[in-house]
Design a protein around this motif. Structure first.
Motif, short mmCIF file in Angstrom:
data_model
loop_
_atom_site.label_atom_id
_atom_site.label_comp_id
_atom_site.label_asym_id
_atom_site.label_seq_id
_atom_site.Cartn_x
_atom_site.Cartn_y
_atom_site.Cartn_z
N GLY A 759 -2.20 0.00 29.11
CA GLY A 759 -1.99 1.30 28.19
C GLY A 759 -1.93 0.85 26.88
O GLY A 759 -1.28 -0.26 26.65
N ALA A 760 -2.38 1.71 26.05
CA ALA A 760 -2.49 1.17 24.55
C ALA A 760 -2.41 2.57 23.60
O ALA A 760 -2.95 3.56 24.00
N ASP A 761 -1.47 2.32 22.35
CA ASP A 761 -1.34 3.62 21.83
C ASP A 761 -1.30 2.94 20.21
O ASP A 761 -0.77 2.09 20.20
N VAL A 762 -1.35 3.97 19.41
CA VAL A 762 -1.02 3.60 17.93
C VAL A 762 -0.25 4.63 17.29
O VAL A 762 -0.67 5.76 17.53
N THR A 763 0.70 4.45 16.88
CA THR A 763 1.64 5.41 16.09
C THR A 763 1.49 5.34 14.69
O THR A 763 1.57 4.21 14.07
N HIS A 764 1.45 6.42 14.01
CA HIS A 764 1.23 6.27 12.49
C HIS A 764 2.47 6.94 11.80
O HIS A 764 3.06 7.87 12.22
N PRO A 765 2.65 6.66 10.53
CA PRO A 765 3.85 7.20 9.83
C PRO A 765 3.63 8.68 9.32
O PRO A 765 2.46 8.97 9.67
N HIS A 766 4.70 9.16 9.01
CA HIS A 766 4.46 10.57 8.39
C HIS A 766 3.48 10.81 7.49
O HIS A 766 3.00 9.85 6.59
N PRO A 767 2.77 12.03 7.65
CA PRO A 767 1.64 12.53 6.62
C PRO A 767 1.91 12.11 5.12
O PRO A 767 1.10 11.87 4.44
N LEU A 768 3.16 12.28 4.77
CA LEU A 768 3.54 12.09 3.24
C LEU A 768 3.67 10.71 2.88
O LEU A 768 3.98 10.52 1.86
N ASP A 769 4.19 9.82 3.89
CA ASP A 769 3.99 8.46 3.92
C ASP A 769 2.80 7.63 3.44
O ASP A 769 1.97 7.74 4.61
#
Length: 1025
Positions: A759-769
């Motif tokens: 399984g693979a996933d990418v998490t991104h920072p908050h939209p304002l960051d």
């Protein structure tokens, strides 16, 4: 001076005319730009409304209240000259009608755009829902099972096709889906025109221009009512009189004032109802034919023929035309107060109801996917009162007018206001501004130079010009320019309405939003049906009839199937050793049974952060009862900790170095041989991230956190949940399939040929960051045939990069671990990729499949067959039980959510590709969202039944609970691991300086800082679950 932010969303204040320019191959660029402009520009409309009603070119929107009057006496207006291109006729002192110039009929000698220094071809943008895969124009050679194939001139990937007509296993039920059939006339041509407007307006102003232009130039437009995307594309059902047309339209919008040299503020009065001239050039781009789309949907012709994006995008714009005029657009959703008004959710935010709509190609033809939606907007109130609601430490701000901001307070205020749009209330104006930051000095210390270079004190200026005494003199002013010192006092500013909430919602706000959007199936279905029949929905306008579209107002009726739950194997020590989940929700309990594999936790310790004396006194009881509950579940937990419980104040969690020393001290006292550390906290704390990072990377110990609030009751369920997580982290597992996967799918899987599930996933920072790295995680199963223990790998990567950059290296490491466990490499790889949108399918497949192949190639002669499936939860398809289904009439849960195991792979799925919807869980609250599985590559050549059964059975093996989960576990674990990697980056000390740097420049993000390395003690365990 006050710097007007141009309504086009440009960063600079300017009166320079700009021309829309087309760009080649910019579908994604346009989509993200649309989202950005939708999000930030809509509130301008309500301020133009007072003028537009006088001139009769805009429909009344019930969402917007009356215009805010001036709150203070106004000085006499100072005349401003309006630069016009071309100059107005001398006999016109004002304009209320379109100034129409002679159309340009000669195509060879068109006039140059007013300020364009170069000419580019117009762009034909694609709807984000249907960009799909960029197929090669050259027809590729297709191999079976979606193999990579080559032709003489091009190399291309062909997405896996559906291997059959759909699955047949399971009991058949009748369902309703929130897809509405759209019938179109394939002989209807659509004429696509490129629109250039100068000066460059916002989408809202551009729509007003279009409305007035269409109303007053019907003959030249051949009587058409074209659809407009608000930027540069106009679609008409009939051809205009000429291929090129030019118009001049005047609107009552004040022109931007010229910049004053050396000026810091310039509060000039605007002339009321001053007219602004816009030049509109319309040019025919293409003539779109519906026959290709009809052939694609009817499956005629070859599989390699790509989806005709242009025609589909045109229809999508047509169906959004009417809702866009009545609602606030945010991405693909539209919001209106007519759907239930606004609801306060605290913290300066309000919730607004709306709906999502997207045109999709399906097996039944074109379908409009419509769903209920709720999101948060900034409350339109004064900035002072907004800060009072938003920030806890400013609750008494209106009563303490002498208050100033110190240290972190200023940073928090700036963070709360940055990027918000505001308007002023000390004078009448339709201008609005964007907040870029705060002034370094307090308001009372601010001075500026006027036109003549004379220094003026800001406080005196407002007293002299507006007879107003600034009250909050110790607060900073708002900085409304990125590059120039342009100031506005906070107390004279109001938040513009219609702005999507930019900040991160608090737990309370999130709970209120979820409650507003949590409708049971019948209620949600009624809301969606109301949208389709209502005054703001996609069927509310006349555009559909103009383009010969017929939109059904009835949900799609289809057949689904309910797969049988698998038989489960439990531990040998219990009375119940195997079971088939028989409840309607498919849950099972462990009252008379043991976990499949219980561990022995001999060496453990406990640390407490905060808590009252009474709460701390419950710790011995907690240890005793937790040990007993573990024993009942077949897990051994030593009743004696290695060292006595450690009690620390909550403040320790605020100090990273102190926290690290405390944890290392405990580990050292336990002879550096601690299996588990239980951490009891008084409340949720941001130091949780530091605790996990230090324990798992620096100290090398597994941790299990819980709250004192749960220790008061010590329910059996709470203790069992805690025990299951502890057992999984230390190396045990909760359940296994009684009938192994090879016995269920014997055609493909064999006990002596191990398979790895990844399984693979990418998490991104908050939209304002705009600088923090993204975090990618990959997990892989390490046992066979149980396939219920997963090892993880995590990497940081470039900010908001969706493609996993180090995928090859991570897969290689997981294959190494697999070989160490089983002494053989996996015969097959089944890869589940989470978090990918349809627009990214082809790119992800092309790059990540190659990375997996390269990882395999590092082992000589190793080339296993790969199945690559995308897993999507963020979609808007909902399934409802059919009220007329005879089988549901006898079912006492017929009014509830669809049953676990419900699968749909016909009618609403892709017309050609291998996808299906599976609802593997029981929806306790709201309406269940099935998971969408889309197979992009399948060298293992699964049938529909085989893959659906495999995925559903895996959903019962999740280690943290005794029920099937909504997401296939490899993808679920990857999501948890990526979140853990994100925690490692959230160190308050180093991130503060990075966030400050981001306020200075929005240049390319810096290279991602690597994640700290995991300790060898925890690296091969499921520490993230």
């Amino acid at each position: 001076m006050e710097e007007t932010e141009e309504s086009s969303g440009n960063k600079k204040c300017t009166t320079t005319t700009k021309t829309f320019r087309g760009r080649a191959n910019t579908h994604k660029h346009h989509y993200h730009q649309y989202q950005y402009q939708y999000q930030y520009h809509y509130h301008y409309q309500h301020q133009l409304l007072q003028y537009s009603n006088q001139f009769g070119f805009f429909n009344q929107n019930q969402y917007y209240p009356g215009y805010y009057p001036a709150l203070l006496p106004l000085p006499p207006p100072i005349p401003l000259q309006l630069a016009l291109t071309p100059p107005l006729p001398q006999n016109h002192s004002s304009i209320s009608k379109t100034q129409l110039q002679k159309p340009l009929c000669k195509l060879n000698n068109p006039p140059p755009p007013p300020t364009s220094s170069e000419t580019r071809g117009p762009a034909v943008t694609a709807s984000p829902a249907f960009e799909g895969l960029q197929q090669q124009k050259n027809r590729p050679l297709r191999g079976g099972g979606g193999r990579k194939v080559t032709s003489a001139t091009t190399q291309s990937l062909v997405v896996a096709r559906r291997p059959d007509s759909g699955g047949v296993e399971g009991s058949v039920i009748t369902l309703l889906a929130n897809h509405f059939l759209v019938q179109f006339d394939s002989s209807q041509r659509i004429f696509h025109y490129n629109v250039e407007i100068s000066p460059n307006p916002s989408r809202e102003v551009a729509r007003m221009i279009k409305q007035k232009l269409v109303k007053e130039n019907s003959a030249l437009l051949s009587g058409a009512l074209p659809a407009y995307d608000g930027r540069q594309s106009l679609y008409s059902p009939v051809e205009f009189q000429q291929d090129r047309l030019e118009f001049y339209v005047s609107l009552p919008i004040p022109a931007s004032k010229p910049s004053l040299p050396f000026g810091e503020i310039n509060f000039l009065q605007e002339k009321h109802q001053q007219l602004k001239i816009f030049r509109i050039n319309i040019k025919l781009v293409s003539k779109l034919d519906g026959k290709e789309l009809s052939r694609y949907l009817s499956k005629e012709g070859d599989d390699w023929i790509p989806l005709p994006q242009d025609y589909l995008h045109a229809l999508d714009i047509v169906l959004r035309e009417s809702p866009m005029e009545r609602c606030i657009p945010v991405g693909r959703s539209l919001y209106s107060s007519s759907m239930g008004g606004t609801k306060e959710i605290g913290g300066g935010a309000v919730a607004l109801r709306g709906f999502f709509q997207s045109l999709r190609p399906t097996q039944q033809g074109l379908a409009l996917n419509v769903d209920f939606s709720v999101t948060a907007f900034h409350e339109s109130i004064g900035v002072i009162f907004y800060l009072q609601k938003r920030l806890e430490f400013l609750r008494d701000l209106p009563q303490r007018k002498t208050r100033s901001l110190v240290g972190e307070e200023r940073k928090e205020v700036e963070k709360a206001l940055k990027n918000i749009r505001i308007f002023v209330c000390h004078r009448e104006t339709v201008q609005r501004y964007r907040v870029y930051g705060l002034t370094e000095e307090a308001t009372e210390n601010l001075w500026f130079a006027d036109r003549d270079g004379k220094n003026l004190r800001l406080l005196n200026y407002f007293k002299d010009h507006y007879n107003y005494d600034i009250q909050f003199r110790n607060l900073p002013c708002l900085q409304i320019s990125r590059s120039k010192p342009c100031y506005l006092p906070m107390e004279l500013c109001m938040i513009c309405e219609g702005q999507k909430f930019l900040g991160k919602l608090s737990d309370d706000q999130t709970a209120r939003i979820l409650k507003l959007g949590c409708q049971r199936p019948k209620e949600r279905k009624a809301i969606i049906d109301g949208v389709m029949r209502g005054s703001v929905g996609p069927t509310s306008g006349s555009q559909g009839r103009e383009f010969k579209l017929h939109i059904s107002r009835e949900m799609t009726r289809l057949s689904g199937r309910i797969l049988q739950p698998p038989k489960l194997r439990l531990g040998d020590g219990g009375h119940v050793r195997d079971l088939i989940p028989s409840r309607h929700d498919c849950q099972w309990n462990l009252l008379d049974s043991h976990v499949f594999e219980g561990t022995r936790i001999q060496r453990w310790a406990l640390i407490s952060f905060g808590g009252t004396l009474d709460q701390k006194s419950n710790i011995p009881k907690f240890i005793n009862q937790l040990s007993q509950r573990c024993e009942q579940l077949g897990i051994f937990l030593n009743k004696n900790t290695m060292i006595k419980p450690q009690y620390e104040p909550t403040q320790v969690l605020n100090n990273v170095s102190l926290l690290e020393s405390k944890l290392k001290k405990i580990h050292s006292a336990a002879s550096n041989n601690l299996q588990l550390l239980i951490c009891v906290m008084e409340k949720k704390h941001k130091g949780y991230a530091d605790l996990k990072r230090i324990a798992e990377t620096s100290v090398g110990v597994l941790t299990q956190c819980c709250l004192y609030s749960n220790l008061g009751k010590l329910s059996s369920q709470f203790l069992a949940n805690l025990a299951l997580k502890m057992n999984a982290k230390v190396g045990g597992c909760t359940v296994a399939l009684y009938n192994s996967l090879p016995s269920q799918i014997p055609r493909l899987l064999h006990s002596n040929e191990p398979v790895i599930f990844m399984g693979a996933d990418v998490t991104h920072p908050h939209p304002l960051d705009d600088i923090s790295p993204s975090v990618a995680a990959v997990v892989g199963s390490m046992n066979w045939p149980a396939a219920n223990k997963y090892v993880s790998r995590m990497r940081s990567q470039t900010h908001r990069q969706e493609i996993i950059q180090d995928l090859g290296e991570m897969v290689k490491e997981l294959l190494d671990d697999f070989y160490q466990e089983l002494n053989v490499l996996p015969k097959r790889i089944i890869f589940f990729r989470d978090g990918v949108s349809e627009t990214q399918f082809y790119k992800v497949l092309k790059e990540e499949l190659q990375a997996i192949r390269e990882a395999c190639s590092r082992f000589p002669g190793y080339r296993p067959p790969i199945t690559f499936a995308v897993v999507q939860k963020r979609h808007h398809t909902r399934l409802f039980p059919s009220e007329t289904d005879p089988s549901s009439a006898q079912n006492q849960f017929s009014d509830e959510n669809i049953s676990p195991g419900t699968v749909v792979d016909t009618v609403i799925t892709h017309p050609r590709e291998f996808d299906f919807y599976l609802c593997s869980h029981w929806g306790v609250k709201g309406t269940s969202r099935p998971t969408h599985y889309h197979v992009l590559w399948d060298e293992n050549q699964f049938t529909s039944d085989e893959l659906q059964k495999l995925v559903y059975n895996l959903c019962y093996t999740f280690v943290r609970c005794t029920k099937p989960v909504s997401l296939v576990p490899p993808a679920y674990y990857a999501h948890l691991a990526a979140y853990r990697g994100r925690l490692y980056l959230e160190r308050s000390e180093c991130m503060a300086s990075m966030r400050h740097a981001s306020t200075i420049s929005r240049a390319a993000p810096p290279k991602a800082a690597p994640l700290p390395k995991l300790s060898e003690n925890v690296k091969k365990l499921m520490f993230y679950c």
